[in-house]
Design a protein around this motif. Sequence first.
Motif, PDB file in Angstrom:
ATOM      1  N   PHE A  93     -19.068  -1.199  -4.273  1.00  0.00           N
ATOM      2  CA  PHE A  93     -20.186  -0.630  -5.016  1.00  0.00           C
ATOM      3  C   PHE A  93     -21.378  -1.578  -5.016  1.00  0.00           C
ATOM      4  O   PHE A  93     -21.237  -2.792  -4.872  1.00  0.00           O
ATOM      5  CB  PHE A  93     -19.790  -0.217  -6.439  1.00  0.00           C
ATOM      6  N   HIS A  94     -22.555  -0.964  -5.159  1.00  0.00           N
ATOM      7  CA  HIS A  94     -23.844  -1.650  -5.095  1.00  0.00           C
ATOM      8  C   HIS A  94     -24.530  -1.433  -6.438  1.00  0.00           C
ATOM      9  O   HIS A  94     -24.798  -0.294  -6.827  1.00  0.00           O
ATOM     10  CB  HIS A  94     -24.667  -1.064  -3.939  1.00  0.00           C
ATOM     11  N   GLU A 101     -27.366  -7.314  -5.535  1.00  0.00           N
ATOM     12  CA  GLU A 101     -25.953  -7.642  -5.594  1.00  0.00           C
ATOM     13  C   GLU A 101     -25.087  -6.449  -5.185  1.00  0.00           C
ATOM     14  O   GLU A 101     -25.371  -5.310  -5.558  1.00  0.00           O
ATOM     15  CB  GLU A 101     -25.535  -8.076  -7.010  1.00  0.00           C
ATOM     16  N   ALA A 102     -24.050  -6.737  -4.441  1.00  0.00           N
ATOM     17  CA  ALA A 102     -23.034  -5.734  -4.096  1.00  0.00           C
ATOM     18  C   ALA A 102     -21.668  -6.349  -4.348  1.00  0.00           C
ATOM     19  O   ALA A 102     -21.467  -7.557  -4.165  1.00  0.00           O
ATOM     20  CB  ALA A 102     -23.167  -5.289  -2.647  1.00  0.00           C
ATOM     21  N   VAL A 103     -20.712  -5.512  -4.762  1.00  0.00           N
ATOM     22  CA  VAL A 103     -19.382  -5.991  -5.123  1.00  0.00           C
ATOM     23  C   VAL A 103     -18.335  -5.346  -4.224  1.00  0.00           C
ATOM     24  O   VAL A 103     -18.324  -4.127  -4.041  1.00  0.00           O
ATOM     25  CB  VAL A 103     -19.060  -5.678  -6.596  1.00  0.00           C
ATOM     26  N   SER A 104     -17.461  -6.176  -3.673  1.00  0.00           N
ATOM     27  CA  SER A 104     -16.283  -5.726  -2.933  1.00  0.00           C
ATOM     28  C   SER A 104     -15.077  -6.141  -3.767  1.00  0.00           C
ATOM     29  O   SER A 104     -14.828  -7.332  -3.958  1.00  0.00           O
ATOM     30  CB  SER A 104     -16.226  -6.377  -1.550  1.00  0.00           C
ATOM     31  N   LEU A 105     -14.350  -5.162  -4.281  1.00  0.00           N
ATOM     32  CA  LEU A 105     -13.250  -5.417  -5.203  1.00  0.00           C
ATOM     33  C   LEU A 105     -11.938  -4.982  -4.565  1.00  0.00           C
ATOM     34  O   LEU A 105     -11.790  -3.828  -4.164  1.00  0.00           O
ATOM     35  CB  LEU A 105     -13.481  -4.667  -6.518  1.00  0.00           C
ATOM     36  N   PHE A 106     -10.984  -5.904  -4.508  1.00  0.00           N
ATOM     37  CA  PHE A 106      -9.673  -5.637  -3.914  1.00  0.00           C
ATOM     38  C   PHE A 106      -8.626  -5.681  -5.020  1.00  0.00           C
ATOM     39  O   PHE A 106      -8.496  -6.691  -5.723  1.00  0.00           O
ATOM     40  CB  PHE A 106      -9.385  -6.658  -2.810  1.00  0.00           C
ATOM     41  N   LEU A 107      -7.902  -4.581  -5.176  1.00  0.00           N
ATOM     42  CA  LEU A 107      -6.965  -4.409  -6.276  1.00  0.00           C
ATOM     43  C   LEU A 107      -5.564  -4.199  -5.714  1.00  0.00           C
ATOM     44  O   LEU A 107      -5.302  -3.193  -5.035  1.00  0.00           O
ATOM     45  CB  LEU A 107      -7.375  -3.204  -7.125  1.00  0.00           C
ATOM     46  N   VAL A 117     -15.441 -10.030  -4.316  1.00  0.00           N
ATOM     47  CA  VAL A 117     -16.426 -10.768  -3.533  1.00  0.00           C
ATOM     48  C   VAL A 117     -17.792 -10.199  -3.895  1.00  0.00           C
ATOM     49  O   VAL A 117     -18.045  -9.008  -3.682  1.00  0.00           O
ATOM     50  CB  VAL A 117     -16.174 -10.646  -2.020  1.00  0.00           C
ATOM     51  N   VAL A 118     -18.645 -11.045  -4.433  1.00  0.00           N
ATOM     52  CA  VAL A 118     -19.996 -10.632  -4.829  1.00  0.00           C
ATOM     53  C   VAL A 118     -20.978 -11.165  -3.788  1.00  0.00           C
ATOM     54  O   VAL A 118     -21.077 -12.376  -3.584  1.00  0.00           O
ATOM     55  CB  VAL A 118     -20.363 -11.144  -6.229  1.00  0.00           C
TER      56      VAL A 118
END
Length: 288
Positions: A93-94, A101-107, A117-118
Amino acid sequence: MTESTNLSDTSTWLPLDGLAPGFDANKAPLSDALVGRTLTVVDDRGTRIAHTFGSGSVSWVYKPGESDPTEPAAQTDACEVFEVDEDLYYAQFHHDYLPNEAVSLFLDLRSGYALAVVSIIGEAAPGHTAVQQLFAPSRIEELAQTGAAPAPTIELIGRRAMWVYSSEHTYEHIYLTPHWYTWQCLAGPEQGLADTDEQTTWRLRPGIYVFAWREKVIPCASVTVADHRDQRSLRSHGVLFGLDEAGTSQTHFTFGAFGRLLSNTVHPAEYDPALRDAADAGASEGTN
């Protein structure tokens, strides 16, 4: 690129928004497995971020820990979710309120751990790429933690892989050291171009890695999650984030790729970049 093009003239290199059309042809289908769920990630500082997933969106609430200077915040952003492996998801998401800033979230719902990762657009400077990245491992509050947490790894060093993003876009990656990798465009509008850029690699599960890079010529960075368990059938999902050709607006798009391992270089121990860099880091720590 044509034969008359000066490949060394970086001013002619394709901007990020020029690469986007068609680059997402091999993107995986989106997953709705997290819709209706709230997952709260908690880091070592005690910072808590609750993520409630909707259909194509994520609503998050940020509550900083005692040593976290970030202000509390809450927002709903458009979000894409991909299933990487059983019980392992990647959310991208952005931020609307912080467009740089954009966020890559691994769950990982199996282990109960997460990695964010921001990617942050700033100004390029000597020794500093225009887009920087922060890596934040955490635990998922609603789940029990089992097994290994995400951690930096050198397991990709020495490998050379080919990645096919579409019928027109193919690149190879050579994983050189814990800090560097080389890319070369084999087919597509950047054919003939190559460079060596900064990279960071984390392991999520055995054979599954977060591979992120930061480019120095084009103001952009990428975060990918790559499944290397079958060397003849690699699979990745990721995002490219940076500035457009004018340098005034953000470009943010997701993609996917199919790949395969081309070769694996094994260095003599005394010249192994992975072992050398690890030894240098240990020596540096010992002098502090």
